[in-house]
Design a protein around this motif. Sequence first.
Motif, PDB file in Angstrom:
ATOM      1  N   SER A   1      79.402  24.537  36.941  1.00 57.51           N
ATOM      2  CA  SER A   1      79.133  25.109  38.266  1.00 57.51           C
ATOM      3  C   SER A   1      78.639  26.547  38.134  1.00 57.51           C
ATOM      4  O   SER A   1      77.670  26.951  38.790  1.00 57.51           O
ATOM      5  CB  SER A   1      80.395  25.056  39.136  1.00 57.51           C
ATOM      6  N   GLY A   2      79.295  27.325  37.274  1.00 60.00           N
ATOM      7  CA  GLY A   2      78.860  28.703  37.072  1.00 60.00           C
ATOM      8  C   GLY A   2      77.481  28.783  36.453  1.00 60.00           C
ATOM      9  O   GLY A   2      76.638  29.580  36.874  1.00 60.00           O
ATOM     10  N   ALA A   3      77.230  27.928  35.447  1.00 59.40           N
ATOM     11  CA  ALA A   3      75.918  27.924  34.797  1.00 59.40           C
ATOM     12  C   ALA A   3      74.819  27.530  35.783  1.00 59.40           C
ATOM     13  O   ALA A   3      73.716  28.088  35.770  1.00 59.40           O
ATOM     14  CB  ALA A   3      75.925  26.972  33.608  1.00 59.40           C
ATOM     15  N   ASP A   4      75.119  26.565  36.658  1.00 56.83           N
ATOM     16  CA  ASP A   4      74.111  26.113  37.621  1.00 56.83           C
ATOM     17  C   ASP A   4      73.790  27.209  38.630  1.00 56.83           C
ATOM     18  O   ASP A   4      72.629  27.408  39.007  1.00 56.83           O
ATOM     19  CB  ASP A   4      74.604  24.862  38.348  1.00 56.83           C
ATOM     20  N   GLN A   5      74.809  27.939  39.054  1.00 54.97           N
ATOM     21  CA  GLN A   5      74.570  29.040  39.997  1.00 54.97           C
ATOM     22  C   GLN A   5      73.749  30.152  39.348  1.00 54.97           C
ATOM     23  O   GLN A   5      72.842  30.712  39.975  1.00 54.97           O
ATOM     24  CB  GLN A   5      75.908  29.590  40.506  1.00 54.97           C
ATOM     25  N   LEU A   6      74.048  30.466  38.094  1.00 55.93           N
ATOM     26  CA  LEU A   6      73.274  31.494  37.392  1.00 55.93           C
ATOM     27  C   LEU A   6      71.833  31.040  37.180  1.00 55.93           C
ATOM     28  O   LEU A   6      70.891  31.829  37.324  1.00 55.93           O
ATOM     29  CB  LEU A   6      73.927  31.809  36.043  1.00 55.93           C
ATOM     30  N   ARG A   7      71.669  29.750  36.852  1.00 56.10           N
ATOM     31  CA  ARG A   7      70.320  29.230  36.658  1.00 56.10           C
ATOM     32  C   ARG A   7      69.492  29.375  37.923  1.00 56.10           C
ATOM     33  O   ARG A   7      68.330  29.803  37.898  1.00 56.10           O
ATOM     34  CB  ARG A   7      70.374  27.754  36.244  1.00 56.10           C
ATOM     35  N   LYS A   8      70.097  29.029  39.056  1.00 52.87           N
ATOM     36  CA  LYS A   8      69.374  29.125  40.326  1.00 52.87           C
ATOM     37  C   LYS A   8      69.079  30.577  40.688  1.00 52.87           C
ATOM     38  O   LYS A   8      68.020  30.883  41.244  1.00 52.87           O
ATOM     39  CB  LYS A   8      70.173  28.462  41.439  1.00 52.87           C
ATOM     40  N   ALA A   9      69.999  31.469  40.361  1.00 57.18           N
ATOM     41  CA  ALA A   9      69.792  32.878  40.683  1.00 57.18           C
ATOM     42  C   ALA A   9      68.669  33.488  39.854  1.00 57.18           C
ATOM     43  O   ALA A   9      67.890  34.314  40.331  1.00 57.18           O
ATOM     44  CB  ALA A   9      71.088  33.658  40.452  1.00 57.18           C
ATOM     45  N   TRP A  10      68.558  33.068  38.595  1.00 57.35           N
ATOM     46  CA  TRP A  10      67.554  33.634  37.701  1.00 57.35           C
ATOM     47  C   TRP A  10      66.232  32.894  37.737  1.00 57.35           C
ATOM     48  O   TRP A  10      65.201  33.439  37.392  1.00 57.35           O
ATOM     49  CB  TRP A  10      68.079  33.643  36.264  1.00 57.35           C
ATOM     50  N   GLN A  11      66.264  31.636  38.137  1.00 61.67           N
ATOM     51  CA  GLN A  11      65.038  30.850  38.164  1.00 61.67           C
ATOM     52  C   GLN A  11      65.084  29.895  39.362  1.00 61.67           C
ATOM     53  O   GLN A  11      65.392  28.715  39.237  1.00 61.67           O
ATOM     54  CB  GLN A  11      64.861  30.037  36.872  1.00 61.67           C
ATOM     55  N   PRO A  12      64.788  30.404  40.534  1.00 59.60           N
ATOM     56  CA  PRO A  12      64.941  29.603  41.741  1.00 59.60           C
ATOM     57  C   PRO A  12      63.925  28.485  41.904  1.00 59.60           C
ATOM     58  O   PRO A  12      64.120  27.570  42.684  1.00 59.60           O
ATOM     59  CB  PRO A  12      64.777  30.637  42.858  1.00 59.60           C
ATOM     60  N   ARG A  13      62.812  28.519  41.166  1.00 61.94           N
ATOM     61  CA  ARG A  13      61.810  27.472  41.352  1.00 61.94           C
ATOM     62  C   ARG A  13      62.325  26.142  40.824  1.00 61.94           C
ATOM     63  O   ARG A  13      63.092  26.084  39.864  1.00 61.94           O
ATOM     64  CB  ARG A  13      60.504  27.836  40.638  1.00 61.94           C
ATOM     65  N   PRO A  14      61.942  25.019  41.437  1.00 61.13           N
ATOM     66  CA  PRO A  14      62.440  23.703  41.016  1.00 61.13           C
ATOM     67  C   PRO A  14      61.960  23.331  39.632  1.00 61.13           C
ATOM     68  O   PRO A  14      60.916  23.771  39.177  1.00 61.13           O
ATOM     69  CB  PRO A  14      61.867  22.754  42.076  1.00 61.13           C
TER      70      PRO A  14
ATOM     71  N   SER B   1      62.757  11.757  32.539  1.00 61.26           N
ATOM     72  CA  SER B   1      63.313  10.408  32.539  1.00 61.26           C
ATOM     73  C   SER B   1      64.822  10.404  32.331  1.00 61.26           C
ATOM     74  O   SER B   1      65.459   9.385  32.479  1.00 61.26           O
ATOM     75  CB  SER B   1      62.653   9.572  31.447  1.00 61.26           C
ATOM     76  N   LEU B   2      65.412  11.569  31.970  1.00 62.14           N
ATOM     77  CA  LEU B   2      66.866  11.657  31.861  1.00 62.14           C
ATOM     78  C   LEU B   2      67.422  12.603  32.913  1.00 62.14           C
ATOM     79  O   LEU B   2      68.401  13.272  32.700  1.00 62.14           O
ATOM     80  CB  LEU B   2      67.261  12.160  30.451  1.00 62.14           C
ATOM     81  N   GLY B   3      66.780  12.681  34.064  1.00 58.70           N
ATOM     82  CA  GLY B   3      67.249  13.589  35.092  1.00 58.70           C
ATOM     83  C   GLY B   3      66.393  14.833  35.106  1.00 58.70           C
ATOM     84  O   GLY B   3      65.263  14.833  34.660  1.00 58.70           O
ATOM     85  N   ARG B   4      66.964  15.926  35.608  1.00 58.08           N
ATOM     86  CA  ARG B   4      66.186  17.134  35.826  1.00 58.08           C
ATOM     87  C   ARG B   4      66.193  18.082  34.655  1.00 58.08           C
ATOM     88  O   ARG B   4      65.638  19.164  34.724  1.00 58.08           O
ATOM     89  CB  ARG B   4      66.731  17.858  37.065  1.00 58.08           C
ATOM     90  N   ASN B   5      66.876  17.686  33.560  1.00 56.39           N
ATOM     91  CA  ASN B   5      67.050  18.628  32.432  1.00 56.39           C
ATOM     92  C   ASN B   5      67.461  19.986  32.973  1.00 56.39           C
ATOM     93  O   ASN B   5      66.807  21.000  32.797  1.00 56.39           O
ATOM     94  CB  ASN B   5      65.743  18.756  31.626  1.00 56.39           C
ATOM     95  N   THR B   6      68.584  19.975  33.645  1.00 53.62           N
ATOM     96  CA  THR B   6      69.026  21.086  34.489  1.00 53.62           C
ATOM     97  C   THR B   6      68.977  22.437  33.792  1.00 53.62           C
ATOM     98  O   THR B   6      68.668  23.434  34.405  1.00 53.62           O
ATOM     99  CB  THR B   6      70.478  20.820  34.929  1.00 53.62           C
ATOM    100  N   PHE B   7      69.279  22.477  32.495  1.00 50.62           N
ATOM    101  CA  PHE B   7      69.395  23.757  31.832  1.00 50.62           C
ATOM    102  C   PHE B   7      68.215  24.093  30.947  1.00 50.62           C
ATOM    103  O   PHE B   7      68.303  24.934  30.066  1.00 50.62           O
ATOM    104  CB  PHE B   7      70.706  23.802  31.042  1.00 50.62           C
ATOM    105  N   VAL B   8      67.090  23.432  31.152  1.00 49.49           N
ATOM    106  CA  VAL B   8      65.884  23.811  30.436  1.00 49.49           C
ATOM    107  C   VAL B   8      65.254  24.991  31.154  1.00 49.49           C
ATOM    108  O   VAL B   8      64.879  24.893  32.306  1.00 49.49           O
ATOM    109  CB  VAL B   8      64.878  22.644  30.387  1.00 49.49           C
ATOM    110  N   LEU B   9      65.146  26.115  30.471  1.00 45.14           N
ATOM    111  CA  LEU B   9      64.624  27.323  31.116  1.00 45.14           C
ATOM    112  C   LEU B   9      63.118  27.414  30.988  1.00 45.14           C
ATOM    113  O   LEU B   9      62.556  26.926  30.032  1.00 45.14           O
ATOM    114  CB  LEU B   9      65.272  28.552  30.465  1.00 45.14           C
TER     115      LEU B   9
END
Length: 272
Positions: free
Chosen positions: A246-259, A264-272
Motif C-alpha cells: 500500500s505504501g509503495a503504491d501510494q509513493l508510485r502514484k505520487a512520483w509517477q501519476p501517469r497510467p 499480459s501479467l497485469g499492470r506491472n505495477t512497480f515498473v518505473l
Amino acid sequence: PLDTVKTRMQSGSMPTIGRVLRGVLRQDGVRGFYRGISVPVVSQPLYVGSSFAGLQAGYYIWDQTGTSTGGNVEAALRLAFSGGLGGAACAFAVTPGERVKVLLQMQGQGTTVTQSPLQLIRSVVATGGWSSMFVGLKATLVREVPGTILWFGAFEAVTAHAESRWELSRPLAVLCGAVAAGLTFWIPVIPIDTVKTRQQTAPSGTANSLMDIARQIVRTHGIRGFWAGYQPILARGILLDIFQFSGADQLRKAWQPRPHASSSLGRNTFVL
C-alpha cells in the motif's frame, strides 16, 4: 512481537504459542517481545528496498535485450528473471541483519546474558569472523529467490484482476493483492525459513549445514517440525505486505501519476 514469537517457536524445542507468550512475559515482560527491534528498523527497509530495486533492475536488463514478444510466456519469464534478481539482492542485503536479529530475540531463553546489537556483532565476529555474519545466506537465497518471484507475481496478478474483473477501487485491489502476495510467498517457504532460523540461532562457529539441520528436525519432530511458527509467520507476513505494498503504491502514484501500459501479467505495477 509476532517476529519474536515466530523465532522462538522455530527454535529447537518447538514451544507452542502459549508457552512462548508466557515465557517471554515471565522473563522480560512486554518489552521482551521487542528484543532486537533496532535491527529491523534498519533491515526491513533494506529487505523491501532491495527486492523492489532488484525487480526494477531485472525489468530494465530484460527490456534492454530487445527480444520482447509481448506474449504470456515472455511476460512470465520476464517476471521470473526480475523477481529472482530481486530475491537474490534481498538475500545478500538482509542476511547479516537477520542473523543479529534472531540472536537478539533468543536472548533471555536459557541464559541471563544479554547484549546490545553492537556488542552481539562484536561477539559474533570475534568468534567466527565476518563470514559468520552471513550464516544462513544459502537458506535465505533458497527462500527469497522463488519466494520473491511468487510474491510479485501474485500481487500484480491479483491486483489487476481485482481492478478489472471485480471492479474494486485501487486501494482495495492493492489490499487483495497484498494478502495474496503474503500467502503465496510464505506458505511454500516456511520449511526453509525454519531451517534458516535454527542455523542462524546457533552459537558463532557452530552452525550446522542445512541438510544436517533438516535431518535433525525430522528425527526430533517429524515433518511437522518444518512448520513450526506458521501462525505468527503468516499473520506477520500478511500485515507487513499490506503496509508495504500500500505504501509503495501510494509513493508510485505520487512520483509517477501517469497510467502504466498494460501487460499480459497485469499492470506491472512497480515498473518505473
